[in-house]
Enzyme design. Structure first.
Site: not given
Length: 329
Positions: A188, A241, A219
């Site tokens: 990301t 992550g 996420d």
């Protein structure tokens, strides 16, 4: 502390050491260009939201990040992108998931700030991207398809081995196996900013996981997990992550909670420490900015690319490794 505008970007956290000289140079240059682009937007008088979108667009176009043109491929060898933006003044957010129609995922997420829905995924996101005339993402290049084929073959071999010994207790991907570190060096990308009016914003964009299950959303586009911005709490944060873990931890919301009683640096460090306490090392990292323009960047992985730029300053510090100097003050 006062500020005329500041932006902090990250290029993903992970097993970075395998990048090599040429890839690392391109990665660092992309970080520098993204932070500078956000600073220039702030210097021109635009708000923090415009700055974080501009920075993320640079990283989507660079091709050296797992975002936009550089995104990894899912289990079917196709793109499936996630992105989100959040405005701290009123906590408005826009997000997209499993997008395949365009590589400008953060632009589409930004468009949703004026939409009645916060999160649109899959075919609906693709339809909206086409309605808005966003450019189609080009087909994956030959080198990316070669990596995809290699990872598919490796995954098949490991699944065969697992069939004889039983599946491990691993909830972080659907197969219980992960690509090798050289193919997951970073993930990301994102940005947080504070403008001259004191308004906060955050934006994030990603290609997700290599070989992820079709329809998987991580996420990044989920408020509180992949990003959060709230002027009332006094902070904005973006995470990077292992998405499934960050989702369970609501790490960005937690960081903004911590900012309220400390500062961005301490909040980032504590949020990552709590993440590691729950899930162990090599989980991820955070970047944070608070209402005073103080910055924080923390991670428990081998590396996390980061760059910052301030209005009125030409220098754009860049770092990847934990031992590198990175002047956040």
């Amino acid at each position: 502390m006062t500020t005329r505008g500041v932006i902090l970007v990250h290029g993903g956290a992970g097993a970075m050491r395998s990048m090599g000289g040429q890839r690392e140079a391109a990665y660092r240059a992309g970080l520098r260009a993204a932070a500078a682009a956000g600073r220039d937007v702030l210097a021109a008088g635009a708000d923090a939201m415009a700055a974080v979108v501009a920075a993320n667009r640079v990283m989507e176009d660079a091709g050296c990040f797992n975002a936009g043109l550089g995104s990894c491929l899912d289990e079917r060898g196709e793109y499936a992108l996630d992105a989100a933006v959040m405005r701290g003044s009123d906590r408005e957010a826009g997000a997209v998931g499993a997008l395949s129609a365009t590589h400008h995922a953060v632009t589409l997420a930004h468009e949703l700030l004026a939409h009645r829905h916060v999160l649109i995924v899959g075919l609906g996101a693709d339809d909206l991207a086409r309605e808005l005339g966003l450019p189609a993402i080009p087909p994956p290049p030959a080198d990316k398809l070669a990596t995809y084929a290699k990872l598919r073959a490796s995954k098949a071999e490991r699944l065969e081995d697992l069939a004889t010994v039983g599946r491990p207790d691993d909830d972080d991907d659907d197969a219980g196996v992960k690509p090798s570190p050289e193919d997951t060096s970073h993930d990301t990308v994102g940005a947080v900013a504070l403008d001259s009016s004191g308004l906060l914003a955050a934006a994030v964009t990603t290609g997700g996981l290599w070989l992820k299950t079709r329809g998987r959303v991580g996420d990044s586009p989920l408020v509180g997990a992949g990003l959060f911005a709230c002027n009332a709490l006094g902070g904005a944060a973006v995470a990077t992550g292992i998405g499934e873990r960050l989702l369970k931890d609501l790490s960005c919301f937690r960081a903004c909670q911590l900012v309220e009683s400390s500062d961005a640096g301490a909040a980032a460090e504590r949020a990552v420490a709590e993440l590691a306490q729950r899930f162990g090392p090599d989980t991820g990292g955070l970047i944070v900015v608070d209402r005073e323009g103080r910055l924080g960047a923390a991670f428990n992985t081998s590396g996390m690319g980061r760059a910052l730029a301030r209005v009125g300053q030409d220098e754009v510090p860049v770092a990847v490794w934990p031992e590198e100097p990175f002047p956040l003050a």
